[in-house]
Write an enzyme that holds these catalytic residues in place. Sequence first.
Site, PDB file in Angstrom:
ATOM      1  N   HIS A 133      28.160  18.469  33.140  1.00 12.68           N
ATOM      2  CA  HIS A 133      27.950  18.896  31.755  1.00 12.68           C
ATOM      3  C   HIS A 133      29.161  18.642  30.866  1.00 12.68           C
ATOM      4  O   HIS A 133      29.053  18.657  29.642  1.00 12.68           O
ATOM      5  CB  HIS A 133      27.527  20.374  31.690  1.00 12.68           C
ATOM      6  CG  HIS A 133      28.602  21.358  31.987  1.00 12.68           C
ATOM      7  ND1 HIS A 133      28.748  21.963  33.217  1.00 12.68           N
ATOM      8  CD2 HIS A 133      29.593  21.863  31.219  1.00 12.68           C
ATOM      9  CE1 HIS A 133      29.772  22.793  33.184  1.00 12.68           C
ATOM     10  NE2 HIS A 133      30.300  22.753  31.987  1.00 12.68           N
ATOM     11  N   ASP A 163      25.361  19.395  38.912  1.00 16.87           N
ATOM     12  CA  ASP A 163      26.397  19.552  37.882  1.00 16.87           C
ATOM     13  C   ASP A 163      27.742  19.020  38.366  1.00 16.87           C
ATOM     14  O   ASP A 163      28.779  19.662  38.180  1.00 16.87           O
ATOM     15  CB  ASP A 163      26.524  21.007  37.434  1.00 16.87           C
ATOM     16  CG  ASP A 163      27.240  21.125  36.092  1.00 16.87           C
ATOM     17  OD1 ASP A 163      27.395  20.095  35.416  1.00 16.87           O
ATOM     18  OD2 ASP A 163      27.646  22.241  35.730  1.00 16.87           O
ATOM     19  N   SER A 238      35.646  24.299  32.886  1.00 19.73           N
ATOM     20  CA  SER A 238      34.635  23.552  33.618  1.00 19.73           C
ATOM     21  C   SER A 238      35.240  22.313  34.263  1.00 19.73           C
ATOM     22  O   SER A 238      35.904  21.518  33.606  1.00 19.73           O
ATOM     23  CB  SER A 238      33.509  23.119  32.680  1.00 19.73           C
ATOM     24  OG  SER A 238      32.622  24.167  32.438  1.00 19.73           O
TER      25      SER A 238
END
Length: 491
Positions: A133, A163, A238
């Site tokens: 993402h 992901d 992230s």
Amino acid sequence: MPMDVMNEPMISDTGVRAAPHRARVRSRRFAVAGALSIALALSGNQVFAQERQVPAAQADVMLSYAPLVKETAPAVVNVYAERMVQRRMSPLFSDPFFGRFFGEQMPGRSERQTSLGSGVIVTGDGMVITNNHVIAGADDVRVALADGREFPCTVLLKDDRYDLAVLKIEADEEFPTVPIGNSDDVEVGDISLAIGNPFAVGQTVTSGIISGRARNAVNDGEFGFFLQTDAAINPGNSGGALLNMKGELIGINTAIFSSGGGSNGVGFAIPANMVKVFLKAAEDGETRFQRPYVGATFGPVTSDIAEALGLKAARGAIISATRPGSPAEKAGLETGSVIIAVNDIPVEHPDALLYRLTVAGIGNTADLTVERDGQVSHVALPLDLAPEDPPRDTRVIAGSSPFSGLTVENVSPRVAEELRLSGIDDGVVVSDIEQGSTAQRIGFARGDVIVAVNDAPIDTTATLEDVAGEKPGYWRLSINRGGRMINQIFR
């Protein structure tokens, strides 16, 4: 509470606080216990304690993570992903009068957006692991090292189900790395460090413990096996590193549960063993990450099911159906049986089963521990790719029919796996749509299964191509979209 997937690095500080000395007796107790001091060796060689111990003396609490951070932080990078986006424009703004006022800021114009995340260099030649993402939809991806240098990157492999993404730094030099550890060795209560770039404030380190394992239902993707940590994680983290006290990567920070977007001490990381399998696929030149094909449908074991089946605990994955001729059927797995372990590692839920089979690796054989009618047995399950039978026979439909601009394929177990077609065994599926084509304007979507045209069944891509070349007075389409039938007529 809502769950936030981090689009920027995550970090904060979790302080370790020593209890005050209240009496001499307590001081003497600490002094005696001091002989049992922890070997959290944060020296250059990173000697790791053979046995986990609780801090027993003031000196233990005052140990520093600094040497470990100095060793690993250079391999944690900032990831910048740029993409062109189209801003919506109201018909009002097409008037030249308004254009004079809004100029280049007029809605409806293309503009470049940049998102920020983190990544971890895991090979000396510059392969970087991050979250999908972080780089999804990006036209240009760059990484910035801790020393300030920036490099362009190539995306080698990405998958939104897991992901994860693998980047390759476009530079011919040796880069610092973080070794990948064994996430199965992680235990609840182990100390962990999170490194990333939260809120774009710069590289940050936070500490905490592993709060849980095998967490599922964390995000909207298909992957459901996460490590949970209370090390502060925030937007921007992230793709950053979750480390153990050996300086090994044990997870890729991915998401948090938060009501306001900040860290509440409930963060999640994709385990390092999943990262290893994904990285190997990229190193092998794979352009699509594929998991082993089982050919069975699994459900969770609820307390009611456990009671009805006489199970000791509501854990495992119960088989609800098997596909004829599949590896599951050939191995002897039956509906109603419960898989409680893979290679002697307990399985908590269906997501954990999928994780265990995936990390076991295609080409290997998994030893399943199966419970049925109060009896426990072992079943050997070969882990292979889903078969491509019938062949996909990819075709691009041209001409002036409603299908013009579609790329279609025959449905096989492998195509169904790639496009996530649940409960569909045959037919013709849309795998891609040309931008600006007739098919796009009509509203076709990737994953649509074309069932019939003018009441004639569509069983192969060749059949659809022949039908698309006809010129009937109207087109009656029957399409299966996610299990829902859509019937539409076009003239």
